[in-house]
Each structure stands twice: as C-alpha cells, then as structure tokens.
Design a protein around this motif. Structure first.
Motif: not given
Ligand code: G1P
Length: 304
Positions: A53-55, A151-155
């Motif tokens: 998720e971070a990457a 979709q784009e992630s919330d992060l």
C-alpha cells in the motif's frame, strides 16, 4: 473541502514509519512465536499488504520500528538464497517471483528498535534519526485498508491532499459515540468531511470519554505529518494510558499554529490486531483473490 490537483507542496515525501513493536496480545496464542504482523491475510502476511500500500502511494523508504523477537518481519523482506535457489532448480517460476517480490521494486526497508513500550508517540520518535528533517507518513499495520478495484487508495488520496493543501493529513472514520474511548478523536469545528474529502482540524484528544469527545471522528492508522511533529515528540509527556501519544504531539502542533487536516476514508478498515477484524480481512481479501474467490464464495453461500 475538496482536495485539488494543483500542487502547493513540493517537499519530498518518501519515508513511512511502520511501528511493529507491539506484543500482539489481542491475537494470542497465534502471535506467541510469530509476530502478529506476519499472520497471513490470504497468501501474504499483514505487513506485506501494508508495505505494498505504501509503495503504491509512492513511498520509497520504509522504516520499521521493531523489537526483539520480531526479526521474522525483516527476514520476510530479505533475500532467502536457499529457498530461491531451490525454487529456481525446480522451475517453479511463479512461486519464485512471489518470493522475490515481497519487497516492492524501488523500495528500501530499514528498521530501528523500540526497547521499551512507551507508546505510539515514542515508537515514532525512535525513527527520528532516519527521518531527519523530512515530512513523513505513519502507517499502523494492524489496520488493513483494501483499495477498491480501479480506484486510488486512501493513502494515495491523502498524498494528493498533502500536496494540494500543503499540510499534514490524518485519516479519520466516523465511529459510534460509545466507541470514541478506543481512539484518537479529532475536532474539525463541527465539520465532518465527506468520504475522500478533508477539513481543517482545530484540536484532537486521545481516547476521550464519550462526554468529553469533540466529535465521533476517529483517527484510523494513516498519517502524513510535517517534520515539526518529530521535534514536538521529543518534549511530549506521557498522556492517555500513561503512554507518549502521537495524538498529543499533533495537538501541540495545532496549538502552536500548525495546520493539519482530517481526511475521511473512502474504503473500509479491518483491524487485524483483533480476532474478528483479522477474520473479516481474510474473507474480504479472499473474495478478491483469483485463487480463492470461487471456493470461498461457494463456502459462504453454503454456510449462510
Ligand atoms: C492508536 C492511536 C489512536 C488511533 C488508533 C487507531 O491507538 O493512538 O489515536 O485512533 O491507534 O488507529 P492504539 O490502538 O494503539 O491504542
């Protein structure tokens, strides 16, 4: 307030702190001999979902804040020469690729130790030497947040809002009023931003009694913070639960005139630090995974 795409913040944002020093008491005995972050959600440990998720949101430097007995986490992201050689010898190419890509391409991972469990704020402060004077993100790995397809992630949306508004972003989610005592609660001056939107925070408090809570907007495990928060943590005294709280350092930032915004999540979070959340995450992710979705769907239909 809608986040805009024009960028007002061009500072580098590449580092994310992931505290993993907790003892995992809510998922014992499963976490007795392996870190709770290594428990699998379908075919990957919780921590790998979070690192991915971070990457995907553009972060390139992962800093784990760990403790003794949890080195399986570092090993998971390292090369396993013997296993890889054996898989290559047997031409198990797909499995080999999955073993070799536990750490996403272009991402560095390092770790520091938190010798004493003095609270989330203290865990974040342990990473200070690796953060320097850069803005940074914090991800609490218990919270798994799936990204809906296409979709784009919330992060990622929080990173866009950070760039557009030039200030830190804290992910929030409305919770029932009798649950506010479990969370950090933000005060947006009566505003409650719609999903995917953000609003100015005027104060926040860690684990308030329902009668004292300024809202029902709970902090939910994803933060993008200005470097100043790290300086403020140095002098932050123990607060709720007699722990050094990240929430208190953020509240101090606002009190001295700094700006933070609350971003309301679009997706849903699954708290893998407790048994029910962990099972829910496995079902939700299992219903998406190509190898498990059909049999799991059939099983659930049968049971229900
Ligand atoms: C931490 C934070 C709290 C936040 C919660 C969930 O609390 O201190 O502000 O609401 O995570 O993200 P903990 O669950 O570690 O007690």
């Amino acid at each position: 307030m809608q986040s805009s795409s024009s960028s007002v913040n061009s500072k580098p944002l590449r580092k994310v702190i992931i505290p993993v020093a907790g003892l995992g008491t809510r998922v014992l005995p499963a976490s007795k001999a392996i870190p709770k972050e290594m428990l699998p959600v379908v075919d990957k440990p919780v921590i790998q979902h979070v690192v991915e998720e971070a990457a995907a949101a553009g972060f390139t430097d992962i800093i784990l804040v760990s403790r003794s007995g949890k080195s399986a986490i570092e090993d998971h992201f390292d090369v396993h020469y013997e296993l890889e050689a054996e898989l290559a010898r047997k031409n198990k190419d797909a499995i080999l690729a999955s073993v070799q890509s536990t750490l996403p391409a272009g991402v560095n991972i390092s770790s520091v130790r938190q010798a004493k469990a003095l609270g989330l704020g203290h865990a974040v402060l342990c990473a200070a030497p690796l953060i320097g004077d850069e803005d940074f993100a914090v991800i609490l790995p218990d919270m798994l947040i799936p990204t809906p397809a296409k979709q784009e992630s919330d992060l990622s949306q929080m990173v866009a809002a950070y760039k557009a508004h030039g200030c830190g972003q804290i992910m929030v989610e409305a919770v029932p009023e009798d649950k506010v005592e479990r969370y950090g609660i933000v005060d947006c001056n009566g505003e409650s931003p719609a999903a995917g939107e953000c609003a100015d925070i005027i104060g926040m408090v860690e684990k308030p009694k329902p009668a004292d809570a300024p809202s029902n907007l709970s902090i939910n495990g994803r933060y993008i913070l200005p470097a100043r928060v790290m300086e403020l943590l140095v002098d932050t005294q123990p607060g709720a639960g007699n722990e050094i709280q990240l929430t208190d350092a953020m509240a101090n930032l606002i009190a001295e005139g700094g700006k933070l915004m609350a971003y309301t999540m679009c997706s849903k979070s699954y708290d893998c630090g407790n048994k029910a959340g962990f099972l829910e995450a496995n079902i939700v992710y299992g219903l998406e995974h190509p190898e498990t979705k059909d049999s799991l769907r059939a099983l659930l239909a049968n049971i229900i």
